[in-house]
Design a protein around this motif. Structure first.
Motif, PDB file in Angstrom:
ATOM      1  N   GLN A 102       0.815  -1.276  -0.012  1.00 56.63           N
ATOM      2  CA  GLN A 102      -0.058  -0.226   0.166  1.00 56.63           C
ATOM      3  C   GLN A 102       0.905   1.354  -0.214  1.00 56.63           C
ATOM      4  N   ARG A 146      -0.068   5.667   0.547  1.00 57.59           N
ATOM      5  CA  ARG A 146      -0.774   6.516   0.855  1.00 57.59           C
ATOM      6  C   ARG A 146      -0.259   7.857   0.582  1.00 57.59           C
ATOM      7  N   THR A 192     -13.784   1.531   0.292  1.00 58.03           N
ATOM      8  CA  THR A 192     -12.820   1.050  -0.603  1.00 58.03           C
ATOM      9  C   THR A 192     -13.567   0.628  -2.140  1.00 58.03           C
ATOM     10  N   ARG A 237      -5.542   5.712  -0.207  1.00 59.45           N
ATOM     11  CA  ARG A 237      -4.602   4.770   0.147  1.00 59.45           C
ATOM     12  C   ARG A 237      -4.686   4.019  -1.325  1.00 59.45           C
ATOM     13  N   ASN A 243      -3.889   0.013  -2.836  1.00 59.05           N
ATOM     14  CA  ASN A 243      -3.303  -1.233  -2.573  1.00 59.05           C
ATOM     15  C   ASN A 243      -3.101  -2.013  -4.040  1.00 59.05           C
TER      16      ASN A 243
END
Ligand SMILES: Cc1cc2nc3c(=O)[nH]c(=O)nc-3n(C[C@H](O)[C@H](O)[C@H](O)COP(=O)(O)O)c2cc1C
Ligand SMILES: Nc1ncnc2c1ncn2[C@@H]1O[C@H](COP(=O)(O)OP(=O)(O)O)[C@@H](O)[C@H]1O
Length: 318
Positions: free
Chosen positions: A192, A194, A238, A275, A277
């Protein structure tokens, strides 16, 4: 878990402190296994399970030219260590040039024994700390016999499918090559990054039909240039997405960007923290003949990413 960032906050030694010390960059499965041992040992003696780490990473201070790109910045590291649920206390010691000159033996006697109240320490097989890495396992064992604390050195933790030991270095290697999937079994999660959404060149939405949220990275490890299937976490939750890392060679401005087009999303998120991923690499960056060809390729990228999400069942629960 209590997080202590200043030594002055430690007013008295902890009750039967069992500690592990390290940079714990990435908080990977090897680190989690160490914390588990700290927990078990602390439970066995009715003591306090303590992790000790440093901020910034010591190499940033000692050898800035050899500083490794970081898998986890401080905030995420604390979050991940908290989430293991294994420690009672995390000490994040401010690391500076003065701290770096403390002889390892002084650090053990004055800090670990007197200030912390250490009765047991658990460190990985190659661990060494303090000035010139003098704080070796041999030194710990010698002082352990004299000062009556236990030294435990567990075996290396290996990843299930790669049969090689898990290390921050290995994770950095695979992520830097764009092989983000190989990092997953070692991290126990997706890699990840950010950042705050910055304004870019205003091409994504207007010109291409794919607005992208651009973020700036500082000391973080950046995956190899290319296109990736990702999930993006915003204040709304998400989402699935496709990220592009690189110089957008179709255009000639030669500016490095990390950007994500979030699927089925149309909010203005300038200035917001997001963020990203990394699930899987889709391809390398290419120079296209023009906007239409690039736009068509991004359509294909999104189709491919949706297939991957469906296979991985990330659709309902990213
Ligand atoms: C999934 C995806 C794939 C991309 N692939 C490429 C590529 O192969 N070559 C390229 O020049 N730009 C590529 N781009 C970058 C676009 O050129 C970039 O998003 C556009 O220039 C917008 O920049 P801006 O957000 O700063 O306005 C890609 C973007 C996305 C979202
Ligand atoms: N689906 C989306 N994915 C990413 N950003 C989006 C999306 N929809 C709207 N946005 C917003 O649009 C901005 C990006 O637009 P874009 O035209 O690429 O301009 P910029 O050059 O500033 O990146 C993002 O920073 C975000 O605020």
């Amino acid at each position: 878990m209590q997080v202590i960032e200043h030594i002055s906050e430690i007013l008295q030694p902890f009750h039967k402190a069992v500690v592990s010390i390290g940079n714990f960059d990435g908080v990977h499965k090897g680190h989690t296994a160490l914390f588990q041992r700290v927990r078990e040992k602390a439970d066995a003696i009715g003591g306090t399970a303590i992790g000790i780490t440093f901020d910034p990473h010591p190499l940033v201070v000692i050898r800035p030219d050899h500083r490794p790109p970081l898998i986890t910045m401080k905030e995420q590291k604390i979050e991940l260590i908290t989430a293991t649920g294994m420690l009672d206390v995390l000490l994040v010691l401010p690391f500076d040039k003065k701290f770096a000159t403390i002889p390892a033996e002084d650090f053990i006697r004055k800090f670990l024994i007197q200030t912390i109240g250490m009765q047991g320490i658990i460190v990985g097989p190659d661990y060494a700390f303090g000035r010139n890495r003098e704080g070796s396992i041999e030194l710990l064992e010698r002082l352990g016999a004299e000062l009556d604390f236990d030294v435990t050195v567990p075996q290396w933790i290996t990843s299930e499918n790669r049969h090689e030991r898990i290390s921050s270095t290995k994770i950095r290697e695979v992520v830097a090559l764009g092989n983000v999937e190989a990092a997953v079994p070692m991290l126990g999660r997706y890699y990840q990054v950010r950042g705050r959404v910055e304004s870019g060149r205003q091409r994504g939405g207007r010109l291409l039909g794919f607005p992208t949220a651009n973020i700036g990275l500082q000391d973080e490890l950046c995956p190899a240039a290319g296109v990736y299937a990702v999930t993006a976490e915003t204040h709304q939750g998400t989402h699935l997405g496709v990220a592009n890392i690189g110089y957008s060679p179709t255009f000639d401005d030669n500016i490095f960007t990390v950007e994500v087009h979030i699927l089925d999303f149309s909010e203005n998120i300038y200035g917001k923290q997001i963020r990203i991923n990394f699930i899987q690499r889709l391809r390398g960056e290419k120079k296209f003949s023009g906007i239409e060809a690039l736009s068509q390729q991004i359509h294909y990228d999104i189709e491919k990413a949706r297939e991957i999400f469906n296979q991985k069942e990330l659709k309902e629960k990213p």
